[in-house]
Design an enzyme around this catalytic site. Structure first.
Site, PDB file in Angstrom:
ATOM      1  N   GLY A  11       0.822  -1.207   0.000  1.00  0.00           N
ATOM      2  CA  GLY A  11       0.000   0.000   0.000  1.00  0.00           C
ATOM      3  C   GLY A  11       0.861   1.264   0.000  1.00  0.00           C
ATOM      4  N   GLN A  12       0.191   2.409  -0.004  1.00  0.00           N
ATOM      5  CA  GLN A  12       0.922   3.692  -0.029  1.00  0.00           C
ATOM      6  C   GLN A  12       1.917   3.798   1.129  1.00  0.00           C
ATOM      7  N   ARG A  35      -2.998 -12.069  -4.433  1.00  0.00           N
ATOM      8  CA  ARG A  35      -3.983 -11.491  -5.348  1.00  0.00           C
ATOM      9  C   ARG A  35      -3.785 -12.131  -6.716  1.00  0.00           C
ATOM     10  N   ALA A  82      -5.032  -3.026   5.669  1.00  0.00           N
ATOM     11  CA  ALA A  82      -6.427  -2.689   5.971  1.00  0.00           C
ATOM     12  C   ALA A  82      -7.241  -2.597   4.688  1.00  0.00           C
ATOM     13  N   SER A  84      -8.924   0.071   3.456  1.00  0.00           N
ATOM     14  CA  SER A  84      -8.704   1.445   3.931  1.00  0.00           C
ATOM     15  C   SER A  84      -9.629   2.483   3.296  1.00  0.00           C
ATOM     16  N   THR A 125      -6.576   5.977  13.011  1.00  0.00           N
ATOM     17  CA  THR A 125      -6.975   6.995  12.036  1.00  0.00           C
ATOM     18  C   THR A 125      -7.832   8.104  12.633  1.00  0.00           C
ATOM     19  N   GLU A 127     -10.305   9.160  11.277  1.00  0.00           N
ATOM     20  CA  GLU A 127     -11.698   8.795  10.981  1.00  0.00           C
ATOM     21  C   GLU A 127     -12.413   8.345  12.270  1.00  0.00           C
ATOM     22  N   TYR A 149     -15.854   1.655   8.596  1.00  0.00           N
ATOM     23  CA  TYR A 149     -14.390   1.688   8.657  1.00  0.00           C
ATOM     24  C   TYR A 149     -13.931   2.313   9.981  1.00  0.00           C
ATOM     25  N   LYS A 153     -11.826   0.470  12.941  1.00  0.00           N
ATOM     26  CA  LYS A 153     -10.518   1.001  13.352  1.00  0.00           C
ATOM     27  C   LYS A 153     -10.511   1.358  14.839  1.00  0.00           C
ATOM     28  N   ARG A 184      -0.689   7.436  -3.783  1.00  0.00           N
ATOM     29  CA  ARG A 184      -2.034   7.291  -3.228  1.00  0.00           C
ATOM     30  C   ARG A 184      -2.924   6.497  -4.189  1.00  0.00           C
TER      31      ARG A 184
HETATM   32  P1  NAP Z   1      -3.643   1.403   1.243  1.00  0.00           P
HETATM   33  O1  NAP Z   1      -2.795   2.079   0.231  1.00  0.00           O
HETATM   34  O2  NAP Z   1      -5.061   1.087   0.918  1.00  0.00           O
HETATM   35  O3  NAP Z   1      -2.895   0.027   1.631  1.00  0.00           O
HETATM   36  C1  NAP Z   1      -3.536  -0.974   2.377  1.00  0.00           C
HETATM   37  C2  NAP Z   1      -2.684  -2.237   2.323  1.00  0.00           C
HETATM   38  O4  NAP Z   1      -3.341  -3.265   3.094  1.00  0.00           O
HETATM   39  C3  NAP Z   1      -2.489  -2.822   0.910  1.00  0.00           C
HETATM   40  O5  NAP Z   1      -1.171  -3.301   0.790  1.00  0.00           O
HETATM   41  C4  NAP Z   1      -3.463  -3.982   0.897  1.00  0.00           C
HETATM   42  O6  NAP Z   1      -3.127  -4.989  -0.014  1.00  0.00           O
HETATM   43  C5  NAP Z   1      -3.323  -4.471   2.332  1.00  0.00           C
HETATM   44  N1  NAP Z   1      -4.406  -5.357   2.743  1.00  0.00           N
HETATM   45  C6  NAP Z   1      -5.741  -5.216   2.487  1.00  0.00           C
HETATM   46  N2  NAP Z   1      -6.424  -6.237   2.997  1.00  0.00           N
HETATM   47  C7  NAP Z   1      -5.520  -7.048   3.593  1.00  0.00           C
HETATM   48  C8  NAP Z   1      -5.615  -8.287   4.279  1.00  0.00           C
HETATM   49  N3  NAP Z   1      -6.802  -8.890   4.455  1.00  0.00           N
HETATM   50  N4  NAP Z   1      -4.491  -8.856   4.765  1.00  0.00           N
HETATM   51  C9  NAP Z   1      -3.292  -8.246   4.575  1.00  0.00           C
HETATM   52  N5  NAP Z   1      -3.131  -7.084   3.940  1.00  0.00           N
HETATM   53  C10 NAP Z   1      -4.234  -6.486   3.441  1.00  0.00           C
HETATM   54  O7  NAP Z   1      -3.649   2.215   2.607  1.00  0.00           O
HETATM   55  P2  NAP Z   1      -2.613   3.332   3.140  1.00  0.00           P
HETATM   56  O8  NAP Z   1      -3.113   4.661   2.732  1.00  0.00           O
HETATM   57  O9  NAP Z   1      -1.232   2.911   2.829  1.00  0.00           O
HETATM   58  O10 NAP Z   1      -2.878   3.239   4.710  1.00  0.00           O
HETATM   59  C11 NAP Z   1      -2.088   2.369   5.530  1.00  0.00           C
HETATM   60  C12 NAP Z   1      -2.824   2.134   6.840  1.00  0.00           C
HETATM   61  O11 NAP Z   1      -3.016   3.363   7.516  1.00  0.00           O
HETATM   62  C13 NAP Z   1      -4.210   1.522   6.686  1.00  0.00           C
HETATM   63  O12 NAP Z   1      -4.430   0.685   7.800  1.00  0.00           O
HETATM   64  C14 NAP Z   1      -5.138   2.724   6.749  1.00  0.00           C
HETATM   65  O13 NAP Z   1      -6.418   2.325   7.198  1.00  0.00           O
HETATM   66  C15 NAP Z   1      -4.405   3.590   7.757  1.00  0.00           C
HETATM   67  N6  NAP Z   1      -4.590   5.037   7.642  1.00  0.00           N
HETATM   68  C16 NAP Z   1      -4.380   5.658   6.442  1.00  0.00           C
HETATM   69  C17 NAP Z   1      -4.490   7.043   6.361  1.00  0.00           C
HETATM   70  C18 NAP Z   1      -4.248   7.776   5.072  1.00  0.00           C
HETATM   71  O14 NAP Z   1      -4.676   8.948   4.981  1.00  0.00           O
HETATM   72  N7  NAP Z   1      -3.551   7.193   4.108  1.00  0.00           N
HETATM   73  C19 NAP Z   1      -4.841   7.786   7.515  1.00  0.00           C
HETATM   74  C20 NAP Z   1      -5.018   7.105   8.721  1.00  0.00           C
HETATM   75  C21 NAP Z   1      -4.876   5.728   8.774  1.00  0.00           C
HETATM   76  P3  NAP Z   1      -3.925  -5.037  -1.443  1.00  0.00           P
HETATM   77  O15 NAP Z   1      -3.641  -3.737  -2.118  1.00  0.00           O
HETATM   78  O16 NAP Z   1      -3.381  -6.247  -2.115  1.00  0.00           O
HETATM   79  O17 NAP Z   1      -5.383  -5.174  -1.061  1.00  0.00           O
HETATM   80  O1  G4F Z   2     -10.087  10.868   0.084  1.00  0.00           O
HETATM   81  P1  G4F Z   2     -11.191  10.289   0.882  1.00  0.00           P
HETATM   82  O2  G4F Z   2     -11.865   9.084   0.319  1.00  0.00           O
HETATM   83  O3  G4F Z   2     -10.588  10.024   2.328  1.00  0.00           O
HETATM   84  P2  G4F Z   2     -11.284   9.798   3.755  1.00  0.00           P
HETATM   85  O4  G4F Z   2     -12.667   9.300   3.628  1.00  0.00           O
HETATM   86  O5  G4F Z   2     -11.070  11.037   4.559  1.00  0.00           O
HETATM   87  O6  G4F Z   2     -10.395   8.599   4.341  1.00  0.00           O
HETATM   88  C1  G4F Z   2      -8.977   8.618   4.246  1.00  0.00           C
HETATM   89  O7  G4F Z   2      -8.451   9.256   5.380  1.00  0.00           O
HETATM   90  C2  G4F Z   2      -8.701   8.576   6.632  1.00  0.00           C
HETATM   91  C3  G4F Z   2      -8.059   9.426   7.729  1.00  0.00           C
HETATM   92  O8  G4F Z   2      -8.986  10.384   8.176  1.00  0.00           O
HETATM   93  C4  G4F Z   2      -8.072   7.188   6.547  1.00  0.00           C
HETATM   94  F1  G4F Z   2      -8.216   6.533   7.716  1.00  0.00           F
HETATM   95  C5  G4F Z   2      -8.717   6.416   5.419  1.00  0.00           C
HETATM   96  O9  G4F Z   2      -8.097   5.133   5.316  1.00  0.00           O
HETATM   97  C6  G4F Z   2      -8.501   7.166   4.121  1.00  0.00           C
HETATM   98  O10 G4F Z   2      -7.126   7.167   3.831  1.00  0.00           O
HETATM   99  O11 G4F Z   2     -12.331  11.382   1.119  1.00  0.00           O
HETATM  100  C7  G4F Z   2     -12.030  12.648   1.667  1.00  0.00           C
HETATM  101  C8  G4F Z   2     -13.254  13.539   1.590  1.00  0.00           C
HETATM  102  C9  G4F Z   2     -14.551  12.888   2.135  1.00  0.00           C
HETATM  103  O12 G4F Z   2     -15.246  13.839   2.895  1.00  0.00           O
HETATM  104  C10 G4F Z   2     -15.340  12.549   0.890  1.00  0.00           C
HETATM  105  O13 G4F Z   2     -16.753  12.524   1.074  1.00  0.00           O
HETATM  106  O14 G4F Z   2     -13.531  13.831   0.225  1.00  0.00           O
HETATM  107  C11 G4F Z   2     -14.918  13.697  -0.003  1.00  0.00           C
HETATM  108  N1  G4F Z   2     -15.138  13.439  -1.422  1.00  0.00           N
HETATM  109  C12 G4F Z   2     -15.857  14.237  -2.260  1.00  0.00           C
HETATM  110  N2  G4F Z   2     -15.906  13.707  -3.484  1.00  0.00           N
HETATM  111  C13 G4F Z   2     -14.733  12.358  -2.112  1.00  0.00           C
HETATM  112  C14 G4F Z   2     -15.217  12.519  -3.408  1.00  0.00           C
HETATM  113  N3  G4F Z   2     -14.012  11.294  -1.751  1.00  0.00           N
HETATM  114  C15 G4F Z   2     -13.738  10.359  -2.696  1.00  0.00           C
HETATM  115  N4  G4F Z   2     -12.962   9.299  -2.340  1.00  0.00           N
HETATM  116  N5  G4F Z   2     -14.205  10.461  -3.971  1.00  0.00           N
HETATM  117  C16 G4F Z   2     -14.951  11.529  -4.389  1.00  0.00           C
HETATM  118  O15 G4F Z   2     -15.377  11.608  -5.538  1.00  0.00           O
END
Ligand code: NAP
Ligand code: G4F
Length: 323
Positions: A11-12, A35, A82, A84, A125, A127, A149, A153, A184
């Site tokens: 993942g990212q 996968r 996750a 995610s 998170t 969230e 979600y 979490k 991303r």
């Molecule tokens: P991401 O790009 O969606 O990466 C998620 C990773 O989890 C992918 O490698 C995915 O593999 C793997 N995964 C999914 N299901 C799985 C399973 N059943 N067993 C093992 N691995 C699995 O997410 P990210 O943005 O890097 O976020 C990393 C973590 O931080 C996540 O837990 C997310 O919820 C949390 N988080 C993210 C943010 C954010 O803004 N990015 C903020 C707060 C918390 P596949 O691609 O093969 O499914």
């Molecule tokens: O980019 P989003 O999908 O991120 P969201 O829902 O904030 O979640 C991300 O951040 C969380 C941390 O707070 C992580 F835990 C989670 O794993 C993930 O990385 O949406 C951001 C905002 C939302 O309010 C959504 O309703 O953008 C709004 N939005 C408006 N138009 C959209 C869209 N979101 C998406 N994905 N696609 C749209 O077209």
């Protein structure tokens, strides 16, 4: 040489964290689910795919998590795996609970039983704050998740706290606010917009369809945020930390920044499509990273303008490699 086991390595965050740890001389093991296609594109873009030892398994299969911990005996384990995407969690709520909630317990049980000195990081998170109870959310702000979600979490967060208190594990939870990058996933709103701005600039499409563009997020750069994860596991005591920029911006303003970067007006290209509205929205998130600043010495170094410019440029390069 220290050993680290990363779930979600493809993942990212997994990709940037693996890059950071390899740079620090760690032996990096990547726990990944099977996968039907190769999912290592991020690791390949960073040029580190061949430097990571991959261990197959799935967070919904506790036996595979246990095997991975037995096999690798890691000094540090980062649970980033996750489901995610918030939107998907309404369509697959039980799956999300299984991976994002129970999967955390599978990690903690494995550590408790066969490798109790392993330091553990849980990817919590913002969230979890959902319907916010304080204007600036910190480690002491009450939680009120607004999606399956967020609820899953929250379980993962509290079970991490519980295993720390019950079994004295070095288990920390990072409450990270939104963080983005050129790596991303395309379904998240920043990348959806930067990719669209690049495509529209190159004449490949005319519009982008979005949902609630009045939502506000505290957006930072993923490359900065993985540093905070590592810092948490270097502390003598495990703890919970908010990681954020302390600045919040609307999706609308983020669109303006992205389109302006390529000389376009977002208003001419963004179409509101109610099918992207969520059953329950998180209207605003704004983190208070004072504790991470004070104890970890961590602070965000990348502004939203810099981040979005970096993402648009990367999307332009991907779409038009000769640039
Ligand atoms: P991401 O790009 O969606 O990466 C998620 C990773 O989890 C992918 O490698 C995915 O593999 C793997 N995964 C999914 N299901 C799985 C399973 N059943 N067993 C093992 N691995 C699995 O997410 P990210 O943005 O890097 O976020 C990393 C973590 O931080 C996540 O837990 C997310 O919820 C949390 N988080 C993210 C943010 C954010 O803004 N990015 C903020 C707060 C918390 P596949 O691609 O093969 O499914
Ligand atoms: O980019 P989003 O999908 O991120 P969201 O829902 O904030 O979640 C991300 O951040 C969380 C941390 O707070 C992580 F835990 C989670 O794993 C993930 O990385 O949406 C951001 C905002 C939302 O309010 C959504 O309703 O953008 C709004 N939005 C408006 N138009 C959209 C869209 N979101 C998406 N994905 N696609 C749209 O077209």
């Amino acid at each position: 040489m220290k050993k680290a086991l990363i779930t979600g390595v493809t993942g990212q965050d997994g990709a940037y964290l693996a890059e950071l740890l390899l740079g620090k001389g760690y032996e990096v093991y990547g726990f990944f689910p099977r996968r039907s296609t190769d999912t290592r594109w991020r690791l390949q873009e960073l040029g580190i795919a061949d430097s990571i030892r991959m261990v197959e398994g799935d967070l919904t299969d506790p036996a595979s998590v246990l095997q991975a911990v037995i096999k690798t005996q890691p000094d540090e384990m980062y649970n980033l795996g996750a489901q995610s995407f918030v939107g998907t969690s309404w369509n697959q709520p039980l799956f999300t609970a299984h991976v994002d909630g129970l999967g955390v317990t599978a990690c903690l049980e494995a550590i408790r039983n066969v490798s109790p000195s392993t330091r553990f990081y849980q990817a919590s998170t913002s969230e979890m704050f959902g319907s916010i109870q304080e204007a600036h959310q910190s480690e002491t702000t009450p939680f009120y998740p607004r999606s399956p979600y967020g609820v899953a979490k929250l379980y993962g967060h509290w079970i991490t706290v519980n295993y720390r208190e019950s079994f004295r594990l070095h288990a920390s939870s990072g409450i990270l606010f939104n963080h983005e990058s050129p790596l991303r996933g395309i379904e998240f709103v920043t990348r959806k917009v930067t990719d669209a701005a690049a495509r529209i600039k190159l004449g490949m499409q005319d519009e982008v369809r979005l949902g609630n563009i009045d939502a506000k997020r505290d957006w930072g750069y993923a490359g900065d945020y993985v540093e905070a994860m590592w810092l948490m596991l270097q502390q003598e005591q495990p703890d919970d930390y908010v990681v954020a920029t302390g600045v919040t911006t609307t999706v609308r303003e983020m669109c303006r920044i992205a389109f302006e970067h390529v000389g376009l007006d977002y208003q001419a290209h963004v179409v509101i499509d109610p099918s992207y509205f969520r059953p329950a929205e998180v209207d605003i998130l704004l983190g208070n990273p004072a504790k991470a600043n004070r104890i970890l010495g961590w602070r965000a170094t990348t502004s939203l303008d810099e981040l979005i410019a970096m993402m648009v440029e990367a999307d332009l390069r991907r779409l038009s490699p000769s640039r």
